[in-house]
Write a protein that holds these residues in place. Structure first.
Motif, PDB file in Angstrom:
ATOM      1  N   VAL A 174     -15.627  -0.516  15.328  1.00  0.00           N
ATOM      2  CA  VAL A 174     -14.545  -1.460  15.037  1.00  0.00           C
ATOM      3  C   VAL A 174     -14.376  -1.644  13.534  1.00  0.00           C
ATOM      4  CG1 VAL A 174     -13.914  -3.896  15.175  1.00  0.00           C
ATOM      5  CG2 VAL A 174     -14.631  -2.693  17.227  1.00  0.00           C
ATOM      6  N   ILE A 175     -15.485  -1.738  12.813  1.00  0.00           N
ATOM      7  CA  ILE A 175     -15.400  -1.893  11.352  1.00  0.00           C
ATOM      8  C   ILE A 175     -14.691  -0.682  10.733  1.00  0.00           C
ATOM      9  CG2 ILE A 175     -16.729  -2.028   9.206  1.00  0.00           C
ATOM     10  CD1 ILE A 175     -18.865  -3.576  10.780  1.00  0.00           C
ATOM     11  N   GLY A 176     -15.076   0.516  11.185  1.00  0.00           N
ATOM     12  CA  GLY A 176     -14.438   1.726  10.662  1.00  0.00           C
ATOM     13  C   GLY A 176     -12.966   1.794  10.990  1.00  0.00           C
ATOM     14  N   SER A 177     -12.607   1.443  12.228  1.00  0.00           N
ATOM     15  CA  SER A 177     -11.197   1.481  12.630  1.00  0.00           C
ATOM     16  C   SER A 177     -10.374   0.449  11.868  1.00  0.00           C
ATOM     17  CB  SER A 177     -11.081   1.236  14.137  1.00  0.00           C
ATOM     18  OG  SER A 177     -11.741   2.243  14.862  1.00  0.00           O
ATOM     19  N   THR A 178     -10.947  -0.744  11.676  1.00  0.00           N
ATOM     20  CA  THR A 178     -10.248  -1.787  10.915  1.00  0.00           C
ATOM     21  C   THR A 178      -9.988  -1.326   9.496  1.00  0.00           C
ATOM     22  OG1 THR A 178     -11.351  -3.497  12.240  1.00  0.00           O
ATOM     23  CG2 THR A 178     -10.333  -4.202  10.188  1.00  0.00           C
ATOM     24  N   ASN A 179     -10.984  -0.701   8.891  1.00  0.00           N
ATOM     25  CA  ASN A 179     -10.818  -0.188   7.533  1.00  0.00           C
ATOM     26  C   ASN A 179      -9.716   0.867   7.482  1.00  0.00           C
ATOM     27  OD1 ASN A 179     -11.942   0.240   4.656  1.00  0.00           O
ATOM     28  ND2 ASN A 179     -11.991   2.297   5.518  1.00  0.00           N
ATOM     29  N   GLY A 180      -9.704   1.773   8.466  1.00  0.00           N
ATOM     30  CA  GLY A 180      -8.691   2.830   8.483  1.00  0.00           C
ATOM     31  C   GLY A 180      -7.284   2.272   8.604  1.00  0.00           C
ATOM     32  N   LEU A 181      -7.118   1.259   9.461  1.00  0.00           N
ATOM     33  CA  LEU A 181      -5.784   0.667   9.653  1.00  0.00           C
ATOM     34  C   LEU A 181      -5.328  -0.092   8.417  1.00  0.00           C
ATOM     35  CD1 LEU A 181      -6.019  -0.599  13.341  1.00  0.00           C
ATOM     36  CD2 LEU A 181      -4.672   1.301  12.471  1.00  0.00           C
ATOM     37  N   ILE A 182      -6.230  -0.864   7.814  1.00  0.00           N
ATOM     38  CA  ILE A 182      -5.856  -1.619   6.614  1.00  0.00           C
ATOM     39  C   ILE A 182      -5.564  -0.673   5.456  1.00  0.00           C
ATOM     40  CG2 ILE A 182      -6.782  -3.175   4.835  1.00  0.00           C
ATOM     41  CD1 ILE A 182      -8.053  -4.820   7.033  1.00  0.00           C
ATOM     42  N   MET A 183      -6.354   0.392   5.349  1.00  0.00           N
ATOM     43  CA  MET A 183      -6.189   1.344   4.250  1.00  0.00           C
ATOM     44  C   MET A 183      -4.838   2.061   4.328  1.00  0.00           C
ATOM     45  SD  MET A 183      -8.798   4.341   2.978  1.00  0.00           S
ATOM     46  CE  MET A 183      -8.924   5.092   4.593  1.00  0.00           C
ATOM     47  N   THR A 184      -4.357   2.347   5.546  1.00  0.00           N
ATOM     48  CA  THR A 184      -3.134   3.132   5.684  1.00  0.00           C
ATOM     49  C   THR A 184      -1.878   2.276   5.903  1.00  0.00           C
ATOM     50  OG1 THR A 184      -3.635   3.390   8.047  1.00  0.00           O
ATOM     51  CG2 THR A 184      -4.347   5.153   6.568  1.00  0.00           C
ATOM     52  N   SER A 185      -1.985   1.246   6.735  1.00  0.00           N
ATOM     53  CA  SER A 185      -0.792   0.471   7.103  1.00  0.00           C
ATOM     54  C   SER A 185      -0.177  -0.264   5.927  1.00  0.00           C
ATOM     55  CB  SER A 185      -1.133  -0.530   8.207  1.00  0.00           C
ATOM     56  OG  SER A 185      -1.523   0.133   9.380  1.00  0.00           O
ATOM     57  N   THR A 186      -0.990  -0.614   4.949  1.00  0.00           N
ATOM     58  CA  THR A 186      -0.459  -1.344   3.790  1.00  0.00           C
ATOM     59  C   THR A 186       0.473  -0.476   2.959  1.00  0.00           C
ATOM     60  OG1 THR A 186      -2.513  -0.722   2.645  1.00  0.00           O
ATOM     61  CG2 THR A 186      -2.388  -2.932   3.576  1.00  0.00           C
ATOM     62  N   ARG A 187       0.461   0.835   3.196  1.00  0.00           N
ATOM     63  CA  ARG A 187       1.349   1.728   2.436  1.00  0.00           C
ATOM     64  C   ARG A 187       2.786   1.669   2.952  1.00  0.00           C
ATOM     65  NH1 ARG A 187      -3.697   1.247   0.642  1.00  0.00           N
ATOM     66  NH2 ARG A 187      -4.145   2.710  -1.054  1.00  0.00           N
ATOM     67  N   ILE A 188       3.002   1.075   4.133  1.00  0.00           N
ATOM     68  CA  ILE A 188       4.369   0.984   4.662  1.00  0.00           C
ATOM     69  C   ILE A 188       5.217   0.018   3.841  1.00  0.00           C
ATOM     70  CG2 ILE A 188       5.787   0.438   6.680  1.00  0.00           C
ATOM     71  CD1 ILE A 188       3.434   1.235   8.423  1.00  0.00           C
ATOM     72  N   PRO A 189       4.823  -1.267   3.711  1.00  0.00           N
ATOM     73  CA  PRO A 189       5.626  -2.164   2.865  1.00  0.00           C
ATOM     74  C   PRO A 189       5.682  -1.697   1.417  1.00  0.00           C
ATOM     75  CG  PRO A 189       3.569  -3.226   3.544  1.00  0.00           C
ATOM     76  CD  PRO A 189       3.703  -1.994   4.359  1.00  0.00           C
ATOM     77  N   PHE A 190       4.616  -1.030   0.953  1.00  0.00           N
ATOM     78  CA  PHE A 190       4.602  -0.494  -0.411  1.00  0.00           C
ATOM     79  C   PHE A 190       5.726   0.530  -0.601  1.00  0.00           C
ATOM     80  CE2 PHE A 190       2.973   3.014  -3.139  1.00  0.00           C
ATOM     81  CZ  PHE A 190       2.924   2.339  -4.345  1.00  0.00           C
ATOM     82  N   ALA A 191       5.848   1.473   0.354  1.00  0.00           N
ATOM     83  CA  ALA A 191       6.882   2.507   0.266  1.00  0.00           C
ATOM     84  C   ALA A 191       8.276   1.919   0.494  1.00  0.00           C
ATOM     85  CB  ALA A 191       6.596   3.602   1.281  1.00  0.00           C
TER      86      ALA A 191
END
Length: 310
Positions: free
Chosen positions: A183-200
């Protein structure tokens, strides 16, 4: 939903009140958000470490269960004579199964930071999806090799029951630790990638420009990461694990389907655009993909209209 799962399995080791579970979920989100604010490389190291732990632990569990395989039980579990379900029920069960694969697409959000996105993105999507599919299929076969189908149907923690059956309660506790790591790894992966949507989107003028700013030292969109962390804490505080899964997958189904149909639209409206990667089996693959997701959406609306409306 991942943060809620973290709190649930943390309860295997600590006695937590409902409020303490919510606080545990929030603490995980805060910790991973801070880690990703510090930089992409730091987030990458966290992701790689937890991914190796997760795959290694899952492989070890499968080996242990297969070592205690009951061949007669396995044949009986996969016998067509014992299978009976309705299509609507299958569709509802599919929402939870699809959440297991949730995140297969997230790597595409970070393509702006790839060195060779034309080559690496299709490769990572295809290989990643096959690795996840193989892992889940092997794990499920391993469960059926030691447990009867009716026991699996009645259990909400099948892996723990399977391990406890062959190796005792301590093994089930070890599995809870493995799930927490996952769960910790999956949470990190989602936070690391999903934040690039509003950025773009902000860079394209679709959201406030402040979200498009990246820190010159860490090269991360700090405001975008922090805002997503805050919103995730709000959702984890008001929603249950089951509700969050259902809402997330149901909503994502619509956008996945539209993204697939978007391939057809772009082929028609921009025929001369350079295409380093072409979808195999076009247009049948994107059409079939979209229809499958629309089928899940319609089934959910019919069977659980209240949840679909929310």
């Amino acid at each position: 939903a991942l943060a809620a799962a973290f709190a649930i399995y943390l309860g295997q080791f600590l006695i937590l009140t409902p409020t303490e579970r919510k606080l545990s979920s929030a603490a995980l989100i805060v910790a991973i958000t801070i880690a990703n604010v510090l930089g992409v490389k730091f987030g990458k190291y966290i992701q790689n470490f937890f991914a190796v732990c997760k795959i290694g632990g899952l492989a070890g569990m499968c080996i242990l269960l297969f070592a205690h395989t009951n061949t007669a039980l396995l044949k009986q579990s996969f016998s067509p004579a014992g299978a009976h379900t309705s299509i609507p029920a299958f569709g509802i069960a599919l929402l939870a199964a699809m959440w297991s694969y949730f995140g297969w697409h997230n790597v595409s959000y970070s393509t702006g930071e790839f060195k060779n996105p034309q080559k690496d993105l299709p490769s990572s999507l295809v290989h990643g999806s096959f690795i996840v599919a193989a892992a889940y299929l092997l794990a499920n076969i391993a469960y059926y090799s030691v447990l009867p189908a009716h026991t699996i149907a009645l259990s909400d923690r099948v892996a723990a029951v399977a391990l406890a059956t062959v190796a005792g309660s301590k093994a089930a506790s070890a599995l809870a630790l493995l799930i927490i790591i996952s769960v910790i790894g999956s949470t990190n992966g989602l936070i690391m990638t999903s934040t690039r949507i509003p950025f773009a989107m902000a860079a394209d003028g679709l959201l406030p420009h402040a979200l498009a700013r990246s820190n010159p030292r860490t090269q991360t969109p700090i405001l975008s990461i922090v805002l997503q962390g805050v919103w995730a804490i709000v959702l984890a505080s008001v929603g249950t694990f089951g509700d969050l899964i259902a809402y997330a997958v149901f909503t994502a189904c619509f956008f996945f389907a539209m993204a697939a149909l978007g391939i057809i639209k772009l082929r028609r409206t921009q025929p001369d655009r350079p295409r380093p990667f072409r979808v195999p089996g076009y247009p049948f693959v994107p059409v079939f993909f979209a229809l499958a997701y629309f089928a899940v959406i319609i089934n959910t609306i019919i069977t659980t209209p209240k949840g679909a409306a929310i």
